[in-house]
Each structure stands twice: as C-alpha cells, then as structure tokens.
Enzyme design. Structure first.
Site, PDB file in Angstrom:
ATOM      1  N   PRO A 281       0.818  -1.216   0.000  1.00  0.00           N
ATOM      2  CA  PRO A 281       0.000   0.000   0.000  1.00  0.00           C
ATOM      3  C   PRO A 281       0.852   1.267   0.000  1.00  0.00           C
ATOM      4  CG  PRO A 281       0.075  -0.942   2.202  1.00  0.00           C
ATOM      5  CD  PRO A 281       0.802  -1.899   1.309  1.00  0.00           C
ATOM      6  N   ARG A 319      -1.949  15.884  -9.755  1.00  0.00           N
ATOM      7  CA  ARG A 319      -3.052  14.938  -9.919  1.00  0.00           C
ATOM      8  C   ARG A 319      -4.269  15.523 -10.628  1.00  0.00           C
ATOM      9  NH1 ARG A 319      -5.489  12.556  -6.452  1.00  0.00           N
ATOM     10  NH2 ARG A 319      -5.372  10.504  -7.432  1.00  0.00           N
ATOM     11  N   CYS A 350       2.018  28.595 -16.907  1.00  0.00           N
ATOM     12  CA  CYS A 350       1.464  29.012 -18.202  1.00  0.00           C
ATOM     13  C   CYS A 350       0.886  27.835 -18.969  1.00  0.00           C
ATOM     14  CB  CYS A 350       2.550  29.700 -19.019  1.00  0.00           C
ATOM     15  SG  CYS A 350       3.279  31.039 -18.093  1.00  0.00           S
TER      16      CYS A 350
HETATM   17  N1  LLP Z   1       2.802  -1.540  -6.012  1.00  0.00           N
HETATM   18  C1  LLP Z   1       3.010  -1.259  -7.309  1.00  0.00           C
HETATM   19  C2  LLP Z   1       3.702  -2.237  -8.141  1.00  0.00           C
HETATM   20  C3  LLP Z   1       2.566  -0.039  -7.834  1.00  0.00           C
HETATM   21  O1  LLP Z   1       2.762   0.229  -9.121  1.00  0.00           O
HETATM   22  C4  LLP Z   1       1.894   0.894  -6.998  1.00  0.00           C
HETATM   23  C5  LLP Z   1       1.433   2.171  -7.525  1.00  0.00           C
HETATM   24  C6  LLP Z   1       1.728   0.562  -5.640  1.00  0.00           C
HETATM   25  C7  LLP Z   1       2.188  -0.664  -5.180  1.00  0.00           C
HETATM   26  C8  LLP Z   1       1.064   1.477  -4.666  1.00  0.00           C
HETATM   27  O2  LLP Z   1      -0.279   1.682  -5.001  1.00  0.00           O
HETATM   28  P1  LLP Z   1      -1.233   2.534  -4.031  1.00  0.00           P
HETATM   29  O3  LLP Z   1      -1.460   1.714  -2.782  1.00  0.00           O
HETATM   30  O4  LLP Z   1      -0.573   3.827  -3.745  1.00  0.00           O
HETATM   31  O5  LLP Z   1      -2.487   2.715  -4.827  1.00  0.00           O
HETATM   32  N2  LLP Z   1       0.092   8.750  -9.387  1.00  0.00           N
HETATM   33  C9  LLP Z   1      -1.185   8.082  -9.284  1.00  0.00           C
HETATM   34  C10 LLP Z   1      -1.051   6.722  -8.654  1.00  0.00           C
HETATM   35  C11 LLP Z   1      -0.097   5.825  -9.395  1.00  0.00           C
HETATM   36  C12 LLP Z   1       0.091   4.492  -8.729  1.00  0.00           C
HETATM   37  C13 LLP Z   1       1.200   3.747  -9.366  1.00  0.00           C
HETATM   38  N3  LLP Z   1       1.494   2.481  -8.765  1.00  0.00           N
HETATM   39  C14 LLP Z   1      -2.127   8.982  -8.521  1.00  0.00           C
HETATM   40  O6  LLP Z   1      -1.746  10.072  -8.117  1.00  0.00           O
HETATM   41  O7  LLP Z   1      -3.293   8.634  -8.350  1.00  0.00           O
END
Ligand code: LLP
Length: 432
Positions: A281, A319, A350
């Site tokens: 997570p 985001r 800009c």
């Molecule tokens: N494990 C892997 C292999 C991942 O690619 C990711 C996130 C995570 C764990 C963690 O996921 P989380 O628990 O944070 O959902 N920039 C985007 C989110 C991109 C997530 C990429 N991978 C946003 O701001 O919503």
C-alpha cells in the site's frame, strides 16, 4: 474537521495539523508548503497492523507515494517493509534504515545497475514483469555470483474500476506477465541457477474502492499457485500489490481487514495457509496524512468563470491536471460570515491544465491561505520544477512539534548543476 483528515482540525476558527496552527507554519516556512501529520501516518499503519493481527503478513509501503526520508523512517520504525521501483528508491529506503530483507522491487524496466544494487543490498524479492527481465536478472546475478530471489508479477486481467491511467491489471496494460504465460516462465526460472523462486505477485491498480477486483485476481493467482505446486515449484509468498483507496471526497474505501480477511480465508480453504501475504500500500498509508498549503495571490473574475490564482501549481500537485483528480480545498481561517462564491483554484503556470480544483464555493480574499486536502500521496513525489519553480518545503508535525523534513529548494539549486559550454558553473545569485 476535514471529513477525510481528522488530524487536520479546526480549533478556534483556525485549521491545525495536530497541535500546530497551520498559519504559524505558513508564515514561518512560506507557501506552497506540504504539511504531514505523524499521528495520521501511525493511524493508517495501525489499520494494516490490526488487519494482520498476528497472521503471516508483510506490509511493504509503496515508496513512490511519498518518499521523504522522514516518512520512510517512520514506517520503518513501525515495522513496514518497502516496495521500491528504482535504484533511487532503494537508496532512499536504505538511507532511512530499511531492513533489506523486507524490500520488494517492482517495475517494468529494471536496469542492470539497479538489479546489481538490489542484489548487493540483499532484498527480499524482485517482482519480475517480463521474460526479458527474468533473463537480465539471471545474467546480472550470475555475473556477481549471487542468486536472485524472484516472484513473477502476473497480470490477472481484472478490471479495477479506477482511472485508466492508474489501472494496471488489464491485459491492455504494460504491466506483468500474462497469467497464461506465467507457468512456462516459472519453469524457465527454475532452470536458471542464478534465480531462486520465492513468490508470485500482482498489482491491479490504484485508488480501488471495493475489494472485488483483488478477490478476482486472488482466485486466478491461487489457481496458478496450485498448478505450480503440482509441478514441484513451491512458493513462499503471495503479494497482492497496493491500491486501496482513500477518501478524497465521498468515497468509502474498505478497511484493510476487509481485504485481508477474505484473502487469509481463501488461503486456508485451499490449503495454502503457509504462504506469507504481502501487500504494497502507498496512497492508503500517506494520502490523508498530508495537506498542501497555498496562498491566494489574486482573484480574477472572468466572463464565464472566476479564478483564484494561488501560489501552488500543477508542478506541486499534478493529480488534477493528470487525472482530473478531486482534492478538497479548505480555507485555513474560514470566513464564516462571508457569502461564498464559486472559484476555480489555479496556479501561476502558463498552461490551461494548471488547475488544482474547479467550481468550489469559497469565501476567500487575496492573502488567505488554503489547504489542499489529501496531498500526502503522489503530490510531492510527483512534483517538478516546471516553469523554474523551486519545489516546496515539507513539514512533519508530531503533536505540538513541527519538523522541517525538506527545506524549500532555492532558485539557485534549479540551475546550479547546469553548465554553459566553456564557462565555469554559474555563481549563486540571490533568490527567494
Ligand atoms: N505496487 C506497485 C507495483 C505499484 O505500481 C503501486 C502504484 C503501488 C504498489 C502502490 O499503489 P497505491 O497503494 O498507492 O495505490 N500517481 C497516481 C497513482 C499511481 C500508482 C502507481 N502504482 C495517482 O496520483 O493517483
């Protein structure tokens, strides 16, 4: 109280982070400013710890969500492992005190130097995403006389029902090995002496608000695990990735236990209770532990829309521009007696895409501070210096204490590493 962020609370008409008034931080450190709450980090962690309650599990914090050393150190202290995706993240987690044997290394494009660094460190596992990468890891490991622990990241082809840019478990996505190819690839891995098979993993997406997609993926993975066991390939762990949602507005994300209980139940039902369950997570551990403070610079009444121009921008919080994401906006000192008007909150960059929030009813005036909510995850970690804007400072609040955990970048730092051919480095000039 911010509905999603109980550690950011109004006290006598002023928004606080735990015991610290946000205006104090904004005046002392300037804006834009990220403010994180340590208690919020701990509470989010406790949610996972409670959900495990002694069962065989490892929570590997998804470092990309927020990789400040102070945050990494806090999770390390609490007992987290780490999910990294680059040699840079490896260096960070080691600098923060991580135990190498709790680190899993994900990502579709691991390079030889990153693989070598991870082997030298002695990480728990490489989450391998393609046949080519499997061969590369085997080669690098053989070259340095080591055995690389590996898991195959399987793409289970399930729909996580999230934004297409953060959905990763569909067969159209670049991630993982198609589940129908996994068995053959495990056999190939078994034939390579520089590899040691330790697990299987998947990560199906991010900001997922129901447990269904994981359970669908789990079902497919369990079938594979059983098939592998019949082939004599025994795994030690099952990694279901990250992705648990947080509340930005009115989402009702599942508690980690709502995910882990059925996972452990399924493992036991199928005689696989010996497997260690790993989760990765990111957002759900940090997202609601942070806000981004910004100052209203100007109010601009257009013909069709009204713009509040603030000193934070898409380079600080990408985001909204990238995913049309919704972040709450709260005045730090609400003007309860004034009538709200509808504002688009936009930055100084800009680009028309430089907006942070749209159509928000707010009573505001130039000089007011606003808190952009839920900015603990994928905010600073995705920040850039676009338009030559120094990246903002970061503060970690702990009770009544505020720690500066990353100072604001200076203007000189923006170009200090750049060179005009034939000239020495540019001397520092006075910046803000
Ligand atoms: N494990 C892997 C292999 C991942 O690619 C990711 C996130 C995570 C764990 C963690 O996921 P989380 O628990 O944070 O959902 N920039 C985007 C989110 C991109 C997530 C990429 N991978 C946003 O701001 O919503």
């Amino acid at each position: 109280m911010l509905p999603s962020q109980p550690w950011f609370d109004l006290r006598e008409g002023v928004l606080h982070a735990e015991g610290v008034p946000l205006p104090e931080l904004a005046s002392r450190y300037g804006t834009p400013l990220y403010v994180y709450s340590r208690a919020a980090l701990q509470a989010a962690w406790q949610g996972y710890a409670d959900a495990l309650h002694g069962r065989r599990g490892l929570i590997c914090y998804g470092v990309k969500a927020n990789s400040n050393l102070a945050i990494l150190h806090e999770f390390q202290r609490l007992g987290a492992g780490f999910d990294i995706v680059s040699g840079g993240e490896l260096a960070r987690v080691l600098a923060a005190g991580a135990q190498p044997e709790t680190i899993v290394f994900s990502g579709v494009g691991k390079q030889a130097w990153e693989i070598r660094a991870a082997l030298d460190a002695g990480i728990l596992c490489f989450n391998v995403e393609s046949a080519g990468e499997l061969e590369c890891i085997a080669r690098v490991a053989a070259d340095c006389g080591r055995q690389a622990p590996i898991s195959l990241r399987v793409n289970p082809d399930v729909d996580a029902h999230t934004h297409p840019y953060i959905s990763t478990g569909l067969k159209d996505n670049k991630f993982g090995v198609p589940i129908q190819d996994a068995r053959a690839l495990y056999h190939r891995a078994r034939s390579l002496p520089a590899l040691r098979i330790v697990g299987v993993d998947c990560h199906i997406g991010s900001q997922i608000t129901t447990t269904g997609p994981w359970l669908d993926a789990l079902d497919k993975l369990l079938g594979l695990i059983e098939q592998l066991a019949a082939d004599g390939i025994a795994l030690q762990h099952l990694d279901l990735g990250g992705g648990l949602a947080i509340r930005y507005t009115d989402e009702t994300p599942p508690h980690p236990a709502e995910l882990l209980d059925p996972v452990f139940a399924a493992l036991h039902a199928r005689g696989l209770g010996h497997l260690q369950v790993v989760l990765e997570p990111g957002r759900s551990l940090v997202g609601n532990a942070g806000v981004l403070l910004t100052e209203v610079l100007y109010l601009k009444r257009g013909e069709t829309r009204q713009f509040a121009i603030v000193d934070a921008a898409m380079n600080d919080l990408m985001r909204p521009a990238l995913y049309e994401a919704w972040h709450g906006v709260r005045p730090v000192r609400p003007r309860d007696d004034d009538t709200p008007e509808t504002w688009d909150i936009v930055g100084p960059i800009c680009e028309s895409g430089d907006w942070l929030a749209r159509g928000r009813p707010l009573a505001i005036a130039p000089g007011d501070w606003l808190a952009l909510e839920s900015a603990g995850a994928y905010a600073f970690s995705m920040a850039s210096q676009y338009n030559s804007r120094p990246r903002a400072a970061e503060i970690l609040v702990d009770g009544d204490q505020a720690w500066l955990v990353r100072p604001r970048e200076t203007v000189h730092e923006l170009y200090a590493q750049e060179r005009i051919p034939g000239q020495p480095p540019h001397p520092e000039v006075r910046g803000p």
